[in-house]
Scaffold this motif. Structure first.
Motif, PDB file in Angstrom:
ATOM      1  N   ARG A 155      -7.763 -17.601  61.738  1.00 32.66           N
ATOM      2  CA  ARG A 155      -7.480 -16.411  60.752  1.00 32.66           C
ATOM      3  C   ARG A 155      -7.890 -16.784  59.384  1.00 32.66           C
ATOM      4  O   ARG A 155      -7.544 -18.060  59.240  1.00 32.66           O
ATOM      5  CB  ARG A 155      -6.019 -15.763  60.963  1.00 32.66           C
ATOM      6  CG  ARG A 155      -5.066 -16.807  60.730  1.00 32.66           C
ATOM      7  CD  ARG A 155      -3.411 -15.960  60.863  1.00 32.66           C
ATOM      8  NE  ARG A 155      -2.416 -17.016  60.624  1.00 32.66           N
ATOM      9  CZ  ARG A 155      -1.712 -16.510  59.511  1.00 32.66           C
ATOM     10  NH1 ARG A 155      -1.841 -15.858  58.694  1.00 32.66           N
ATOM     11  NH2 ARG A 155      -0.646 -17.253  59.454  1.00 32.66           N
ATOM     12  N   THR A 156      -8.247 -16.014  58.685  1.00 36.74           N
ATOM     13  CA  THR A 156      -8.675 -16.196  57.304  1.00 36.74           C
ATOM     14  C   THR A 156      -7.341 -16.061  56.606  1.00 36.74           C
ATOM     15  O   THR A 156      -6.398 -15.380  56.658  1.00 36.74           O
ATOM     16  CB  THR A 156      -9.525 -15.201  56.550  1.00 36.74           C
ATOM     17  OG1 THR A 156      -8.850 -13.836  56.842  1.00 36.74           O
ATOM     18  CG2 THR A 156     -10.964 -15.301  57.325  1.00 36.74           C
ATOM     19  N   ALA A 157      -7.158 -17.103  55.608  1.00 36.60           N
ATOM     20  CA  ALA A 157      -5.956 -17.307  54.686  1.00 36.60           C
ATOM     21  C   ALA A 157      -6.303 -17.885  53.214  1.00 36.60           C
ATOM     22  O   ALA A 157      -7.492 -18.325  53.080  1.00 36.60           O
ATOM     23  CB  ALA A 157      -4.848 -18.142  55.220  1.00 36.60           C
ATOM     24  N   SER A 158      -5.145 -17.602  52.231  1.00 37.14           N
ATOM     25  CA  SER A 158      -5.536 -17.997  51.004  1.00 37.14           C
ATOM     26  C   SER A 158      -4.535 -18.845  50.353  1.00 37.14           C
ATOM     27  O   SER A 158      -3.429 -18.593  50.455  1.00 37.14           O
ATOM     28  CB  SER A 158      -5.926 -16.873  50.063  1.00 37.14           C
ATOM     29  OG  SER A 158      -4.638 -16.209  49.969  1.00 37.14           O
ATOM     30  N   CYS A 159      -4.726 -19.552  49.403  1.00 35.36           N
ATOM     31  CA  CYS A 159      -3.985 -20.520  48.500  1.00 35.36           C
ATOM     32  C   CYS A 159      -4.378 -20.319  47.037  1.00 35.36           C
ATOM     33  O   CYS A 159      -5.293 -19.457  46.931  1.00 35.36           O
ATOM     34  CB  CYS A 159      -3.743 -22.007  48.932  1.00 35.36           C
ATOM     35  SG  CYS A 159      -2.648 -22.234  50.244  1.00 35.36           S
ATOM     36  N   SER A 160      -3.936 -21.475  46.341  1.00 38.80           N
ATOM     37  CA  SER A 160      -4.437 -21.489  44.884  1.00 38.80           C
ATOM     38  C   SER A 160      -4.780 -22.887  44.549  1.00 38.80           C
ATOM     39  O   SER A 160      -4.361 -23.951  45.459  1.00 38.80           O
ATOM     40  CB  SER A 160      -3.432 -21.011  43.793  1.00 38.80           C
ATOM     41  OG  SER A 160      -3.039 -19.800  44.142  1.00 38.80           O
ATOM     42  N   GLY A 161      -5.491 -23.227  43.709  1.00 41.92           N
ATOM     43  CA  GLY A 161      -5.986 -24.480  43.084  1.00 41.92           C
ATOM     44  C   GLY A 161      -6.270 -24.675  41.992  1.00 41.92           C
ATOM     45  O   GLY A 161      -6.188 -23.697  41.031  1.00 41.92           O
ATOM     46  N   ASN A 162      -6.466 -25.957  41.395  1.00 39.45           N
ATOM     47  CA  ASN A 162      -6.973 -26.143  40.095  1.00 39.45           C
ATOM     48  C   ASN A 162      -8.073 -27.640  39.910  1.00 39.45           C
ATOM     49  O   ASN A 162      -7.991 -28.414  40.739  1.00 39.45           O
ATOM     50  CB  ASN A 162      -5.705 -26.550  39.199  1.00 39.45           C
ATOM     51  CG  ASN A 162      -6.130 -26.678  37.738  1.00 39.45           C
ATOM     52  OD1 ASN A 162      -6.752 -26.036  36.923  1.00 39.45           O
ATOM     53  ND2 ASN A 162      -5.615 -27.851  37.072  1.00 39.45           N
ATOM     54  N   ALA A 163      -9.086 -27.322  39.243  1.00 40.62           N
ATOM     55  CA  ALA A 163     -10.063 -28.358  39.044  1.00 40.62           C
ATOM     56  C   ALA A 163      -9.523 -29.326  37.985  1.00 40.62           C
ATOM     57  O   ALA A 163      -9.053 -28.816  36.870  1.00 40.62           O
ATOM     58  CB  ALA A 163     -11.417 -27.867  38.442  1.00 40.62           C
ATOM     59  N   VAL A 164      -9.344 -30.368  38.230  1.00 38.55           N
ATOM     60  CA  VAL A 164      -9.061 -31.665  37.543  1.00 38.55           C
ATOM     61  C   VAL A 164     -10.069 -32.543  37.157  1.00 38.55           C
ATOM     62  O   VAL A 164     -11.150 -32.801  37.778  1.00 38.55           O
ATOM     63  CB  VAL A 164      -7.923 -32.372  38.169  1.00 38.55           C
ATOM     64  CG1 VAL A 164      -6.605 -31.428  38.138  1.00 38.55           C
ATOM     65  CG2 VAL A 164      -8.242 -33.070  39.488  1.00 38.55           C
ATOM     66  N   THR A 165      -9.814 -33.445  35.804  1.00 37.21           N
ATOM     67  CA  THR A 165     -10.688 -34.320  35.509  1.00 37.21           C
ATOM     68  C   THR A 165     -10.821 -35.558  36.395  1.00 37.21           C
ATOM     69  O   THR A 165      -9.991 -35.808  37.239  1.00 37.21           O
ATOM     70  CB  THR A 165     -10.302 -35.158  34.247  1.00 37.21           C
ATOM     71  OG1 THR A 165     -11.394 -35.960  33.898  1.00 37.21           O
ATOM     72  CG2 THR A 165      -8.785 -35.648  34.453  1.00 37.21           C
ATOM     73  N   SER A 166     -12.144 -35.887  36.946  1.00 35.28           N
ATOM     74  CA  SER A 166     -12.218 -37.004  37.827  1.00 35.28           C
ATOM     75  C   SER A 166     -13.474 -37.415  37.892  1.00 35.28           C
ATOM     76  O   SER A 166     -14.671 -37.047  37.318  1.00 35.28           O
ATOM     77  CB  SER A 166     -12.222 -36.118  39.369  1.00 35.28           C
ATOM     78  OG  SER A 166     -13.368 -35.032  39.427  1.00 35.28           O
ATOM     79  N   GLN A 167     -13.893 -38.675  38.636  1.00 34.42           N
ATOM     80  CA  GLN A 167     -14.960 -39.450  38.374  1.00 34.42           C
ATOM     81  C   GLN A 167     -16.291 -39.008  39.106  1.00 34.42           C
ATOM     82  O   GLN A 167     -17.136 -38.980  38.643  1.00 34.42           O
ATOM     83  CB  GLN A 167     -14.542 -41.055  38.937  1.00 34.42           C
ATOM     84  CG  GLN A 167     -13.867 -41.767  38.278  1.00 34.42           C
ATOM     85  CD  GLN A 167     -13.775 -43.242  38.646  1.00 34.42           C
ATOM     86  OE1 GLN A 167     -14.713 -43.705  39.261  1.00 34.42           O
ATOM     87  NE2 GLN A 167     -12.489 -43.920  38.491  1.00 34.42           N
ATOM     88  N   ASN A 168     -15.712 -37.936  39.965  1.00 32.22           N
ATOM     89  CA  ASN A 168     -16.648 -37.324  40.932  1.00 32.22           C
ATOM     90  C   ASN A 168     -16.931 -36.017  40.495  1.00 32.22           C
ATOM     91  O   ASN A 168     -17.987 -35.190  40.759  1.00 32.22           O
ATOM     92  CB  ASN A 168     -16.662 -37.277  42.506  1.00 32.22           C
ATOM     93  CG  ASN A 168     -15.122 -36.628  42.782  1.00 32.22           C
ATOM     94  OD1 ASN A 168     -14.814 -35.610  41.895  1.00 32.22           O
ATOM     95  ND2 ASN A 168     -14.573 -36.955  43.717  1.00 32.22           N
ATOM     96  N   ALA A 169     -16.396 -35.690  39.504  1.00 28.39           N
ATOM     97  CA  ALA A 169     -16.742 -34.172  38.697  1.00 28.39           C
ATOM     98  C   ALA A 169     -16.435 -33.012  39.582  1.00 28.39           C
ATOM     99  O   ALA A 169     -16.873 -32.034  39.468  1.00 28.39           O
ATOM    100  CB  ALA A 169     -17.916 -34.406  37.984  1.00 28.39           C
ATOM    101  N   GLY A 170     -15.719 -33.333  40.881  1.00 28.52           N
ATOM    102  CA  GLY A 170     -15.563 -32.248  42.002  1.00 28.52           C
ATOM    103  C   GLY A 170     -14.186 -32.354  42.578  1.00 28.52           C
ATOM    104  O   GLY A 170     -14.347 -31.780  43.870  1.00 28.52           O
TER     105      GLY A 170
END
Length: 332
Positions: free
Chosen positions: A134-149
């Protein structure tokens, strides 16, 4: 947020410069304290899943606007017996900060839509995935990183009940089925060894590395927030997420703010007054948050709540284990 009668139930459907500071800006940053990606002494390496290229490509077509709107907030709970198995984490190391922040401003009422603008509007977003068909959801956040991802979220938002989630995408700045900054498919998802082995709620932390989109990296498009590890307890914090269970519907970025405290019951987590519900799991907690710029230092994620504390939620302490996870993610 679903809350268990006697044990924590997870939020789903629910970083002040210090020693070791490394300044970083924009989409890249170096992890402090040793060679890039080095695991702190005594800390097991993070668990990870490499996402097949075919799955990455299929995810963009899979997540239509209607399918995103219809994704159920993944709702989990622990049994009383499971609560008794909760373990306090090992002693953590000295404070480490990645990207300095500024002092917090006045604190608004908890559980309100975020109307302040700033970087948090684009760095935070909804996470979508398939779990047990089944399809589901959460939340997240982009952080500073060496790979920029690198995206930080909750452990149960990447893996649960022994299975890694599939069709995993991050939609920064999600807006009622729309993806103003695009849909970013995970090329790798990761979690702490403690969560991977036994779903230890003290280490309910996850991460994803998302593939470039149209030749650009995630943080070159949406920006990035800094992090802080081993920063201590009892701080003023802001928490953000996209709760999708009543009275929320997942269409807006919601925030809570106030003075945090250490959980005095079963875990070593931070606690914060907040009434966000399912779907907000994995959303970022910031210290040193500046309302004018929408920037802070991430020190936790939305994780769980207790039924007998209906307006309080909890998030894992970012210590050595969290830093090891971040180090592996940002160099993947």
């Amino acid at each position: 947020m679903r809350r268990h009668r006697t044990a924590p139930g997870f939020l789903l459907a629910l970083a002040a410069l210090l020693a070791g500071t490394v300044a970083a800006t924009g989409s890249a940053g170096a992890a402090p304290g040793g060679p890039a990606g080095e695991t702190p002494a005594g800390t097991a390496p993070a668990a990870a899943r490499a996402v097949p290229l075919a799955e990455q490509r299929a995810s963009a077509a899979f997540w239509t606007a209607d399918r995103m709107r219809g994704a159920a907030p993944l709702d989990l709970s622990l049994t009383p017996a499971a609560a008794q198995s909760l373990r306090a984490p090992a002693a953590e190391g000295g404070a480490t900060t990645v990207v300095p922040g500024t002092a917090p401003a006045a604190f608004p009422q908890a559980g309100a839509p975020w109307t302040g603008g700033g970087a948090v509007v684009s760095t935070s977003g909804r996470v979508f995935f398939t779990f047990q068909g089944r399809t589901a959801s959460c939340s997240g956040n982009a952080v500073t990183s060496q790979n920029a991802g690198t995206v930080i979220t909750a452990g149960h938002c990447v893996k649960y009940q022994g299975s890694w989630h599939t069709n995993w995408v991050f939609v920064p700045g999600y807006d009622n089925g729309q993806a103003p900054y695009g849909q970013w498919a995970a090329s790798r998802t990761l979690t702490t060894p403690q969560w991977e082995a036994s779903e230890d709620i003290n280490h309910d932390i996850g991460a994803a590395v998302v593939a470039p989109l149209d030749g650009r990296t995630l943080t070159s498009v949406v920006g990035a927030q800094g992090l802080q590890f081993n920063g201590g307890y009892n701080k003023r914090m802001y928490a953000f997420g996209f709760p999708a269970a009543s009275p929320y519907d997942g269409t807006k970025l919601i925030h809570c703010s106030g003075n945090s405290s250490k959980d005095f019951l079963l875990t070593q987590d931070h606690g914060l007054g907040c009434n966000m519900t399912g779907g907000s799991s994995g959303g970022p907690w910031f210290t040193g948050f500046d309302e004018a710029t929408g920037r802070g230092l991430q020190v936790s994620v939305n994780s769980f709540g207790y039924t007998f504390l209906p307006n309080r939620m909890f998030g894992p302490y970012f210590g050595d284990v969290a830093k090891a996870l971040y180090d592996r993610a940002q160099t993947s």
